[in-house]
Design a protein around this motif. Structure first.
Motif, mmCIF file in Angstrom:
data_model
loop_
_atom_site.group_PDB
_atom_site.id
_atom_site.type_symbol
_atom_site.label_atom_id
_atom_site.label_comp_id
_atom_site.label_asym_id
_atom_site.label_seq_id
_atom_site.Cartn_x
_atom_site.Cartn_y
_atom_site.Cartn_z
ATOM 1 N N PHE A 284 21.856 79.792 74.245
ATOM 2 C CA PHE A 284 22.272 80.006 75.547
ATOM 3 C C PHE A 284 23.976 80.393 75.516
ATOM 4 O O PHE A 284 24.669 79.553 75.006
ATOM 5 C CB PHE A 284 21.937 78.941 76.346
ATOM 6 N N GLU A 285 24.245 81.304 76.405
ATOM 7 C CA GLU A 285 25.682 81.552 76.512
ATOM 8 C C GLU A 285 25.767 81.546 78.247
ATOM 9 O O GLU A 285 24.860 82.003 78.921
ATOM 10 C CB GLU A 285 26.090 82.956 76.006
ATOM 11 N N HIS A 286 26.986 81.353 78.294
ATOM 12 C CA HIS A 286 27.534 81.870 79.764
ATOM 13 C C HIS A 286 27.962 82.987 80.373
ATOM 14 O O HIS A 286 28.324 83.800 79.638
ATOM 15 C CB HIS A 286 28.381 80.370 80.417
ATOM 16 N N SER A 287 27.719 83.492 81.284
ATOM 17 C CA SER A 287 28.378 84.734 82.192
ATOM 18 C C SER A 287 29.145 84.275 83.218
ATOM 19 O O SER A 287 28.718 83.431 84.192
ATOM 20 C CB SER A 287 27.418 85.598 82.455
ATOM 21 N N SER A 367 43.021 82.645 97.473
ATOM 22 C CA SER A 367 42.600 81.816 96.368
ATOM 23 C C SER A 367 41.669 82.431 95.291
ATOM 24 O O SER A 367 40.773 83.386 95.741
ATOM 25 C CB SER A 367 41.902 80.849 97.319
ATOM 26 N N VAL A 368 41.778 82.063 94.142
ATOM 27 C CA VAL A 368 40.780 82.759 93.194
ATOM 28 C C VAL A 368 40.069 81.658 92.603
ATOM 29 O O VAL A 368 40.680 80.551 92.310
ATOM 30 C CB VAL A 368 41.670 83.386 91.871
ATOM 31 N N ILE A 369 38.644 81.814 92.437
ATOM 32 C CA ILE A 369 37.895 81.095 91.805
ATOM 33 C C ILE A 369 37.111 81.296 90.792
ATOM 34 O O ILE A 369 36.136 82.338 90.978
ATOM 35 C CB ILE A 369 36.840 79.976 92.906
ATOM 36 N N LYS A 370 37.578 81.107 89.412
ATOM 37 C CA LYS A 370 36.848 81.549 88.457
ATOM 38 C C LYS A 370 35.760 80.599 87.952
ATOM 39 O O LYS A 370 36.060 79.409 87.600
ATOM 40 C CB LYS A 370 37.870 81.871 87.001
ATOM 41 N N GLU A 371 34.442 81.030 88.237
ATOM 42 C CA GLU A 371 33.482 80.141 87.602
ATOM 43 C C GLU A 371 33.041 80.668 86.252
ATOM 44 O O GLU A 371 32.168 81.445 86.102
ATOM 45 C CB GLU A 371 32.383 80.103 88.538
ATOM 46 N N LEU A 372 33.700 80.174 85.306
ATOM 47 C CA LEU A 372 33.370 80.443 83.801
ATOM 48 C C LEU A 372 31.874 80.079 83.318
ATOM 49 O O LEU A 372 31.532 80.882 82.546
ATOM 50 C CB LEU A 372 34.213 79.911 82.964
ATOM 51 N N ARG A 373 31.115 79.093 84.072
ATOM 52 C CA ARG A 373 29.942 78.865 83.661
ATOM 53 C C ARG A 373 29.036 79.109 84.762
ATOM 54 O O ARG A 373 28.221 78.287 85.168
ATOM 55 C CB ARG A 373 29.813 77.262 83.422
#
Ligand SMILES: Cc1cc2nc3c(=O)[nH]c(=O)nc-3n(C[C@H](O)[C@H](O)[C@H](O)COP(=O)(O)OP(=O)(O)OC[C@H]3O[C@@H](n4cnc5c(N)ncnc54)[C@H](O)[C@@H]3O)c2cc1C
Length: 441
Positions: A284-287, A367-373
């Motif tokens: 499993f990897e994240h996008s 506002s910037v929200i980076k959801e790495l997972r």
């Protein structure tokens, strides 16, 4: 009635709790954070300020074909907070609009007349897409290699034009599956187009919550879901096992016991919680997904939403009177290393190509929200790697958007996994109940 401990208050855990609670089970749900919703949630813009508004981590949309998610909202009495739109707007740089909407023909031809009028595609692109759609309907139950090839492999096999790939297939699928076409298993592309566009005349309609996501799971809503006790800020440290079965969970130094356990946590959290289950997550990897919220000093558009072609920003959602816009970039690996100010500058500059009023507007805040997972990466081969709800422990059942729900990692996928775990608990307790609704086709 038997008791159940659910670990995780994202949609998978909430759906399992709502289903079992309404069937009479005694449910205790433990959520690590102080609020519910997991990855589909909202938070205050200025945490210190009591009057601050709640914004979603990122715009979440659903389609009419998300029948289990709608069933979950109905259980909580909030289905009427979802507004369905019947028109999709594709915007080219310069602002020209192509609208996709249902016409007079029955499914699967219901979108044909508006599709033929789409100005962002040429005749050769449309012909190629029509051929591919027919092939998709023919091949979806016949081909056995769809989890082994990428969607891009299949589109090339079907000789799609570069513009059809870029402005149609990529535009729809990268947001729906949160992965690039050359990394996404064709299986998911098929499912999105079949269930989300072709199977029924209304299945493509796009649902957008009219309230911040967190309000969908309010304490009021839970009163309708039976005997469910929610414990916030209550991380579970581990599940305790003896002789092949769980005998309790440890949370805050205390052991809590139940007859059944549903861990509904993201894949990267399960190993620490219950190594005894031996779930293999090595593949499993994240996008990632990035949401960019921008408040302008004036109205810059009157469209409710739009797919933005040929740029990094992929979707615009009009969150308030055309002044507060949210831009979404799925599979946003290219933005991870960029500074917040750079991301905002890029989004505003690109947005001005579609909404010329932005040239005259001032950005009041952003506002910037980076959801790495954000989700797991739905690469070829991953379908076989997704674990089933049953585990090696007789009273532990898995849920979560990454488990084998029959759907990609989406809100519908998460709810389906929760319902499947709830069905497994009810069957194991000798009180079999059906919660999962079948797909529309
Ligand atoms: C930015 C973004 C945009 C998205 N857009 C869409 C969209 O438009 N449409 C769509 O359908 N889907 C979208 N998704 C995907 C969707 O949000 C997820 O698939 C879904 O919400 C996952 O739900 P879940 O319950 O499986 O997991 P989660 O939501 O991750 O829930 C797991 C919960 O478990 C809790 N937890 C973890 N460890 C513990 C512990 N030890 N003890 C107690 N609690 C614990 C976490 O705090 C969390 O609340 C998006 C996701 C993101 C991030």
């Amino acid at each position: 009635m038997p008791s159940v401990i659910v670990i995780g208050g994202g949609l998978a855990g909430l759906a399992a709790a709502a289903a079992l609670g309404s069937a009479g089970f005694q449910v205790d749900l433990f959520e690590a954070r102080g609020f519910l919703g997991g990855r589909a949630t909202s938070f205050p813009v200025s945490p210190g300020d009591e009057d601050t508004e709640l914004i979603d981590n990122c715009q979440h949309v659903l389609l009419r074909c998300c029948v289990n998610l709608m069933d979950f909202y109905t259980r909580l009495g909030v289905a009427d907070r979802i507004h369905f739109y019947r028109e999709f707007y594709f915007l080219e740089p310069g602002g020209r609009i192509s609208t996709l909407a249902r016409g007079p023909l029955p499914a699967p031809l219901h979108l044909t007349s508006s599709f033929l009028r789409m100005r962002c595609l040429g005749a050769a692109d449309k012909l190629a897409i029509a051929r591919a759609m027919m092939a998709l309907m023919r091949e979806r139950n016949r081909r056995t290699d769809l989890d082994r090839i990428t969607m891009l492999d299949w589109l090339r096999e079907k000789k799609q034009t570069p513009r059809a790939i870029e402005r149609f297939w990529r535009q729809v699928l990268v947001s729906a599956v949160n992965e690039e076409l050359d990394r996404m298993a064709a299986l998911h592309g098929f499912q999105v187009f079949w269930l989300g566009m072709l199977a029924r005349a209304d299945c493509y309609e796009m649902g957008i919550p009219q309230v911040p996501l967190r309000e969908l799971y309010s304490a009021d809503a839970w009163r309708k879901a039976g005997d469910v006790r929610i414990h916030g800020r209550a991380p579970v440290e581990r599940i305790v096992f003896r002789d092949g079965a769980a005998i309790g969970v440890e949370s805050g130094g205390a052991i809590r016991q139940a007859d059944y356990y549903i861990p509904a946590v993201p894949f990267e959290r399960l190993g620490a919680l219950a190594p005894e289950l031996g779930i293999d997550i090595t593949n499993f990897e994240h996008s990632p997904i990035t949401g960019i919220h921008v408040w302008f000093d004036r109205q810059v558009t009157d469209l409710p939403h739009a797919a933005l072609l040929d740029r990094t920003i992929q979707w615009m959602f009009n969150k308030c009177e055309g002044r507060y816009l949210q831009f979404v970039v799925s599979a946003s690996r290219g933005l991870i290393g960029m500074a917040r100010a750079e991301v905002i500058e890029m989004a505003v500059r690109e947005a001005a190509d579609f909404f010329p009023m932005i040239e005259h507007a001032k950005v009041e805040r952003a506002s910037v929200i980076k959801e790495l997972r954000a989700t797991y990466s739905a690469r070829p081969g991953m379908e076989a790697a997704r674990p089933d709800t049953r585990t090696c422990a007789s009273n532990v059942f898995l849920a979560g958007d990454w488990t084998r729900s029959g759907w990609p990692a989406t809100m519908e996928g998460a709810v389906r996994s929760g319902y499947r775990a709830a069905e497994a608990v009810s069957a194991a307790s000798g009180r079999p109940a059906r919660f999962l609704l079948p797909d529309i086709a």
